[in-house]
Design a protein around this motif. Sequence first.
Motif, mmCIF file in Angstrom:
data_model
loop_
_atom_site.group_PDB
_atom_site.id
_atom_site.type_symbol
_atom_site.label_atom_id
_atom_site.label_comp_id
_atom_site.label_asym_id
_atom_site.label_seq_id
_atom_site.Cartn_x
_atom_site.Cartn_y
_atom_site.Cartn_z
ATOM 1 N N GLU A 110 0.817 -1.212 0.000
ATOM 2 C CA GLU A 110 0.000 0.000 0.000
ATOM 3 C C GLU A 110 0.856 1.270 0.000
ATOM 4 O O GLU A 110 0.343 2.373 -0.183
ATOM 5 C CB GLU A 110 -0.949 0.020 1.207
ATOM 6 N N VAL A 111 2.161 1.122 0.180
ATOM 7 C CA VAL A 111 3.091 2.247 0.091
ATOM 8 C C VAL A 111 3.880 2.200 -1.217
ATOM 9 O O VAL A 111 3.947 3.186 -1.950
ATOM 10 C CB VAL A 111 4.061 2.279 1.290
ATOM 11 N N ARG A 112 4.448 1.052 -1.521
ATOM 12 C CA ARG A 112 5.333 0.990 -2.699
ATOM 13 C C ARG A 112 4.578 1.130 -4.012
ATOM 14 O O ARG A 112 5.139 1.535 -5.030
ATOM 15 C CB ARG A 112 6.155 -0.289 -2.697
ATOM 16 N N GLY A 113 3.269 0.804 -4.010
ATOM 17 C CA GLY A 113 2.483 0.977 -5.220
ATOM 18 C C GLY A 113 2.651 -0.155 -6.211
ATOM 19 O O GLY A 113 3.147 -1.236 -5.884
ATOM 20 N N GLU A 114 2.271 0.103 -7.458
ATOM 21 C CA GLU A 114 2.210 -0.945 -8.473
ATOM 22 C C GLU A 114 3.480 -1.094 -9.297
ATOM 23 O O GLU A 114 3.617 -2.050 -10.053
ATOM 24 C CB GLU A 114 1.037 -0.658 -9.435
ATOM 25 N N PHE A 115 4.418 -0.157 -9.166
ATOM 26 C CA PHE A 115 5.596 -0.186 -10.028
ATOM 27 C C PHE A 115 6.781 -0.836 -9.344
ATOM 28 O O PHE A 115 6.906 -0.831 -8.111
ATOM 29 C CB PHE A 115 5.978 1.233 -10.463
ATOM 30 N N GLY A 116 7.683 -1.382 -10.154
ATOM 31 C CA GLY A 116 8.934 -1.908 -9.646
ATOM 32 C C GLY A 116 10.019 -0.840 -9.699
ATOM 33 O O GLY A 116 9.736 0.357 -9.823
ATOM 34 N N THR A 117 11.260 -1.265 -9.616
ATOM 35 C CA THR A 117 12.383 -0.336 -9.693
ATOM 36 C C THR A 117 13.344 -0.789 -10.780
ATOM 37 O O THR A 117 13.295 -1.937 -11.248
ATOM 38 C CB THR A 117 13.138 -0.240 -8.355
ATOM 39 N N ILE A 118 14.228 0.119 -11.168
ATOM 40 C CA ILE A 118 15.199 -0.168 -12.214
ATOM 41 C C ILE A 118 16.540 0.414 -11.798
ATOM 42 O O ILE A 118 16.607 1.494 -11.202
ATOM 43 C CB ILE A 118 14.734 0.430 -13.567
ATOM 44 N N GLY A 119 17.614 -0.330 -12.079
ATOM 45 C CA GLY A 119 18.946 0.166 -11.799
ATOM 46 C C GLY A 119 19.330 1.265 -12.779
ATOM 47 O O GLY A 119 18.754 1.404 -13.864
ATOM 48 N N THR A 120 20.318 2.049 -12.386
ATOM 49 C CA THR A 120 20.770 3.163 -13.209
ATOM 50 C C THR A 120 22.266 3.032 -13.497
ATOM 51 O O THR A 120 22.912 2.093 -13.046
ATOM 52 C CB THR A 120 20.515 4.505 -12.496
ATOM 53 N N THR A 121 22.797 4.000 -14.219
ATOM 54 C CA THR A 121 24.229 4.011 -14.510
ATOM 55 C C THR A 121 25.051 4.417 -13.290
ATOM 56 O O THR A 121 26.284 4.403 -13.356
ATOM 57 C CB THR A 121 24.534 4.986 -15.664
ATOM 58 N N VAL A 122 24.399 4.755 -12.201
ATOM 59 C CA VAL A 122 25.085 5.084 -10.956
ATOM 60 C C VAL A 122 24.848 3.949 -9.970
ATOM 61 O O VAL A 122 23.703 3.684 -9.595
ATOM 62 C CB VAL A 122 24.565 6.413 -10.375
#
Length: 455
Positions: free
Chosen positions: A79-91
């Motif tokens: 209920e906090v993180r929502g429906e999306f995941g995460t993605i790594g970056t160039t950092v």
Amino acid sequence: MPRPGFDRTGCAEFRRTLDRRAFVKAGLLGAAGLSLADVLRAEDRRGPSSRVNSVIILWMRGGPSHIDMWDPKPDAPAEVRGEFGTIGTTVPGVRLGDLLPMSAKIMHKWSIVRSLNHHDPGHSTGDQICFTGYNPGPNPDENIYPSVGSVVSKQLGHLNPTLPAYVMIPRVVPGAGSAYLGVAHKPFETQADPAQPGPFRLPNFRLASGVTVDQVGDRKSLLKDFDKLRRDADTSGQLDAMDRFQLKAWEMLTSPAARDAFDLDKESPKLRERYGFLPAFDPKAANRCGCPNWAQRMLLARRLVEAGVRLVTVDLRWWDTHVKGFESLREGFLPRWDRAFTALIDDLEARGLLDTTLVLAWGEFGRTPRVNNDAGRDHYPNVFSAALAGGPVKGGRVVGESDSKGAFPKANPKSPQDVLATVYHHLGVDTEAQYLNNGRPVPVLPFGKPIEELS
């Protein structure tokens, strides 16, 4: 049924803001011409500044969700993180919401402040804080303190004498006004919107007897036709009010340099496509927000700073995602944002402008950590994020930290005044300067200091 208090433009406060605004058609001494004339009059004793630094403010009106974009919380409850995941970056170690893949690929070129906060959950009231550094007055749609752009105009004048110092694309929003600095330092509004289909053209400024800018042509033609204009205008007394500053302002509006700067058709189709031609997003629901193709507004901003405008504010509405917010972000806002934001950074870099152009992307607040019952998030000023690139900002930095639920600053809290101080420092504005408001001296900023961790 739609939730009471909502319409196509979001919550009722947004709708009232729009309904109250009226557009004034420019005449011979129309709003834009008069404002520019007053600017020139105010700056007559100053020569053009040699400084080349500029700022583009990408104003994400409505409040972008920090948790779903720049400060994801993958370990928080659903209920906090929502429906999306995460993605790594160039950092290494820096992750974004997974609907920002293009931003992730150039994370080394831009940075995030994750610990911004203030106290006001209202749209226009939050606008005032973020544009001025001061709390709003009794009518939050009207400035009682000058906006950052107006202060820049007041202190620094024109980078290029053929262009205004402060431009708003397409029109003024709450918080962006000049208050007691006067009409000389109001933003020049393009009025025409590059987000609309078809060629982008500034509105014709009607002269006496229906003569238009296109008919008058360049400055030499203006002088050649001056006698006719005088004969036509004298009957209404308009020309008698024109002094040399107003004539110079009209020259500015009709100069080839100014008209070229606003001519998007001079850009290659390939570059315009890079920014994006996605159609306007329409959720087809009265209680949800849509967004126009504001990508082309960003391209116009780049043209303007390249030509010499000191500060451009781009209206990127409507990030007011109360209802079915995840669907709106997925189908509407985030694909358009990801493409256009990265295009702007790459474009500035390719043209050698990134070192002198500070790009600031933010809204008046973030969104609530907890997802509401309508699959959206509500207004939330207690912690939010901003993205910055160019100018003094080193890429790949993350300044500040929010707590595990994205609810409050956990480390190194920052204020909107700190962001404004960063903008002012880049441009060389004296934030301790004071200007009279009803006889009382008021400093440019009440507090705040540049965010040194970004540089």
